[in-house]
Write a protein that holds these residues in place. Structure first.
Motif, PDB file in Angstrom:
ATOM      1  N   HIS A 157      44.986  45.735  39.571  1.00  0.00           N
ATOM      2  CA  HIS A 157      46.016  44.770  40.137  1.00  0.00           C
ATOM      3  C   HIS A 157      45.577  44.800  41.496  1.00  0.00           C
ATOM      4  CE1 HIS A 157      49.628  43.190  42.077  1.00  0.00           C
ATOM      5  NE2 HIS A 157      49.704  42.345  40.857  1.00  0.00           N
ATOM      6  N   ARG A 158      45.016  45.593  42.264  1.00  0.00           N
ATOM      7  CA  ARG A 158      44.670  45.817  43.598  1.00  0.00           C
ATOM      8  C   ARG A 158      43.289  45.109  43.523  1.00  0.00           C
ATOM      9  NH1 ARG A 158      47.072  50.676  43.738  1.00  0.00           N
ATOM     10  NH2 ARG A 158      45.136  51.909  43.492  1.00  0.00           N
ATOM     11  N   LEU A 159      42.340  45.283  42.534  1.00  0.00           N
ATOM     12  CA  LEU A 159      41.006  44.920  42.652  1.00  0.00           C
ATOM     13  C   LEU A 159      40.709  43.300  42.389  1.00  0.00           C
ATOM     14  CD1 LEU A 159      39.175  47.864  40.279  1.00  0.00           C
ATOM     15  CD2 LEU A 159      38.850  47.419  42.877  1.00  0.00           C
ATOM     16  N   TYR A 160      41.945  42.991  41.813  1.00  0.00           N
ATOM     17  CA  TYR A 160      41.871  41.401  41.266  1.00  0.00           C
ATOM     18  C   TYR A 160      42.969  40.832  41.944  1.00  0.00           C
ATOM     19  CZ  TYR A 160      38.231  42.854  37.898  1.00  0.00           C
ATOM     20  OH  TYR A 160      36.917  43.227  37.357  1.00  0.00           O
ATOM     21  N   LYS A 161      43.370  41.093  42.992  1.00  0.00           N
ATOM     22  CA  LYS A 161      44.630  40.647  43.851  1.00  0.00           C
ATOM     23  C   LYS A 161      44.497  39.056  44.140  1.00  0.00           C
ATOM     24  CE  LYS A 161      43.740  42.447  48.270  1.00  0.00           C
ATOM     25  NZ  LYS A 161      44.088  43.487  49.299  1.00  0.00           N
ATOM     26  N   ILE A 162      43.155  38.654  44.417  1.00  0.00           N
ATOM     27  CA  ILE A 162      43.011  37.391  44.598  1.00  0.00           C
ATOM     28  C   ILE A 162      42.451  36.458  43.602  1.00  0.00           C
ATOM     29  CG2 ILE A 162      42.229  37.902  47.254  1.00  0.00           C
ATOM     30  CD1 ILE A 162      39.404  37.436  46.696  1.00  0.00           C
ATOM     31  N   GLU A 163      42.277  36.972  42.395  1.00  0.00           N
ATOM     32  CA  GLU A 163      42.000  36.239  41.200  1.00  0.00           C
ATOM     33  C   GLU A 163      43.162  35.931  40.272  1.00  0.00           C
ATOM     34  OE1 GLU A 163      38.482  37.563  39.474  1.00  0.00           O
ATOM     35  OE2 GLU A 163      37.872  38.572  41.175  1.00  0.00           O
ATOM     36  N   ARG A 164      43.947  34.715  40.498  1.00  0.00           N
ATOM     37  CA  ARG A 164      45.207  34.353  40.130  1.00  0.00           C
ATOM     38  C   ARG A 164      45.404  34.758  38.511  1.00  0.00           C
ATOM     39  NH1 ARG A 164      48.672  28.841  40.828  1.00  0.00           N
ATOM     40  NH2 ARG A 164      50.430  29.695  39.657  1.00  0.00           N
ATOM     41  N   THR A 165      44.385  34.093  37.781  1.00  0.00           N
ATOM     42  CA  THR A 165      44.544  34.192  36.337  1.00  0.00           C
ATOM     43  C   THR A 165      44.612  35.730  35.853  1.00  0.00           C
ATOM     44  OG1 THR A 165      43.658  32.170  36.290  1.00  0.00           O
ATOM     45  CG2 THR A 165      43.781  33.498  34.138  1.00  0.00           C
ATOM     46  N   LEU A 166      43.491  36.224  36.228  1.00  0.00           N
ATOM     47  CA  LEU A 166      43.358  37.749  35.719  1.00  0.00           C
ATOM     48  C   LEU A 166      44.529  38.700  36.413  1.00  0.00           C
ATOM     49  CD1 LEU A 166      41.926  39.744  34.342  1.00  0.00           C
ATOM     50  CD2 LEU A 166      39.876  39.771  36.315  1.00  0.00           C
ATOM     51  N   ARG A 167      44.792  38.468  37.495  1.00  0.00           N
ATOM     52  CA  ARG A 167      45.973  39.096  38.162  1.00  0.00           C
ATOM     53  C   ARG A 167      47.253  38.786  37.297  1.00  0.00           C
ATOM     54  NH1 ARG A 167      47.167  36.679  43.299  1.00  0.00           N
ATOM     55  NH2 ARG A 167      48.865  35.641  42.059  1.00  0.00           N
TER      56      ARG A 167
END
Length: 319
Positions: free
Chosen positions: A202-212
Motif C-alpha cells: 500500500h505504501r509502495l503503490y500509494k500514487i498508483e490509484r488503481t493498484l492501490r
C-alpha cells in the motif's frame, strides 16, 4: 516393508479411462467441484466426476464408483490425487495423512506437561513460547512434579491396574494429536507475511490509484478469514487448556482435536499456494511482485467476496 496396495488403502481403478495420460483429480476453482484432469494432446482438459461416471457408465456401487466417491472426499485433505495414490488416512482411521516435525510434538508435550504441573497448585498456566516451554520442562523440579501429577490424576480418574502408566500413555497420545495443531499454528503464522506485505504494498503503490485500490480491497477481504483462523486456534487452546478435563473425556477429546485439525487443515489448504508465492517473491516494485498481488487478489475475490458462515465457530466441545 510397505503393505501390498489394495482397494481399501489405495486408489486402484479398473476402468481404462483412468489410465489416460496425465490423469489426476483436483478441486476445480472455477467450477467449485472435484474434477478429473487429463491431457488431450498438449492441452489439459477436465471433466466433473459425476459427468465422468455418467459418460463411462461407472456404477456408483461398483469398486470404481466407490473410489470416485472417496476421491471427492479425499480432496478435502490433499491438493491432488492420482490413480495408485494411497487413500488419505483421515478417511480410513481418522489419523492425519500429512506429517509433523519432532518440534511440534515437543511443543505439544511441553504444554501438557506445564498444565499438569501447574494443575497441582490449583491454577493451570498456558505457555506459548517454545523456548520457555523447553526451559520449564527440562527443570528437574518439573520432572518430579510430573510424577506427582500422574499419581494424583490417576486417583481422580479412579484408574485400575498400572494407573500412572495409563495417565502417561494418555498424555503421550494427546501430545501426538495436538502436535498437528502446533504444526497448523506454525503454518497459519505465515499468513501474517501476506498481511504485512499488503501494508508495505500500500505504501509502495500509494500514487498508483488503481493498484492501490486493489490492495485496499485485498486488505479488506483478507482480514475476516485470517481473524477467523486465529479464533479457531483460540477455541482449540481453550478446550484443551484443562488437562484433567481432557483426560476424563479422553476419547471424545481425541475426536474433537481431530475434527478441529481437519477443519483447520482444510481451511489453510487453499492458502498454501498463495503463501508459497509470497515467500518466493521480494516485496518491491516490479513485475514479479505485481504478479503475486494480482494472483492474491483473484484468490481473495474468488474465495471471500461474500460473507461466509464458518462451520467451526459453532462447534460444540466434548461433553
Amino acid at each position: 516393508m510397505q503393505p501390498t496396495p489394495n482397494r481399501s488403502t489405495h486408489f486402484l481403478f479398473e476402468h481404462k479411462v483412468f489410465t489416460v495420460e496425465g490423469c489426476r483429480f483436483v478441486w476445480s476453482r472455477s467450477a467449485e467441484e472435484a474434477v478429473m484432469r487429463f491431457l488431450l494432446g498438449k492441452v489439459e482438459a477436465e471433466v466433473a466426476l459425476d459427468k465422468l461416471c455418467n459418460e463411462f457408465k461407472i456404477d456408483p456401487k461398483s469398486f470404481d464408483g466407490q473410489l470416485i466417491d472417496m476421491v471427492a472426499k479425499g480432496l478435502k485433505y490433499v491438493r491432488e490425487i492420482r490413480p495408485g495414490d494411497t487413500i488419505p488416512n483421515e478417511l480410513i482411521d481418522g489419523t492425519a495423512s500429512w506429517r509433523v516435525d519432532d518440534r511440534h510434538y515437543a511443543i505439544a508435550k511441553g504444554r501438557l506437561t506445564v498444565q499438569m504441573v501447574t494443575w497441582l497448585t490449583g491454577g493451570e498456566t498456558v505457555i506459548s513460547s517454545p523456548e520457555q516451554l523447553e526451559q520449564v520442562v527440562e527443570d528437574p523440579t518439573t520432572k518430579t512434579r510430573v510424577r506427582e501429577a500422574f499419581q494424583m490424576i490417576a486417583n481422580r480418574l479412579a484408574l485400575t491396574g498400572n494407573a500412572e502408566q495409563q495417565v502417561e500413555d494418555r498424555i503421550d497420545a494427546l501430545a501426538k494429536e495436538l502436535s498437528y495443531i502446533e504444526a497448523l499454528r506454525e503454518r497459519a503464522s505465515r499468513l501474517h507475511k501476506i498481511r504485512d506485505g499488503l501494508e508495505l504494498a500500500h505504501r509502495l503503490y500509494k500514487i498508483e490509484r488503481t493498484l492501490r485500490e486493489e490492495i485496499v480491497r485485498m486488505q479488506t477481504l483478507s482480514l475476516p478469514p485470517i481473524t477467523d483462523i486465529e479464533q479457531r486456534f483460540a477455541q482449540v487452546d481453550a478446550q484443551t487448556g484443562e488437562v484433567l478435563s481432557m483426560l476424563t473425556l479422553f476419547d471424545k477429546n481425541i475426536t474433537y482435536i481431530r475434527e478441529m485439525r481437519d477443519d483447520l487443515h482444510q481451511t489453510l489448504l487453499p492458502w498454501d499456494e498463495v503463501m508459497e508465492d509470497w515467500e518466493a517473491v521480494a516485496i518491491e516494485k516490479g513485475a514479479p511482485f505485481e504478479a503475486v498481488l494480482k494472483k492474491t487478489y483473484q484468490f481473495l475475490a474468488r474465495s471471500y467476496s461474500q460473507a461466509k458462515h464458518w462451520r467451526l465457530a459453532s462447534r460444540a466441545p466434548p461433553r
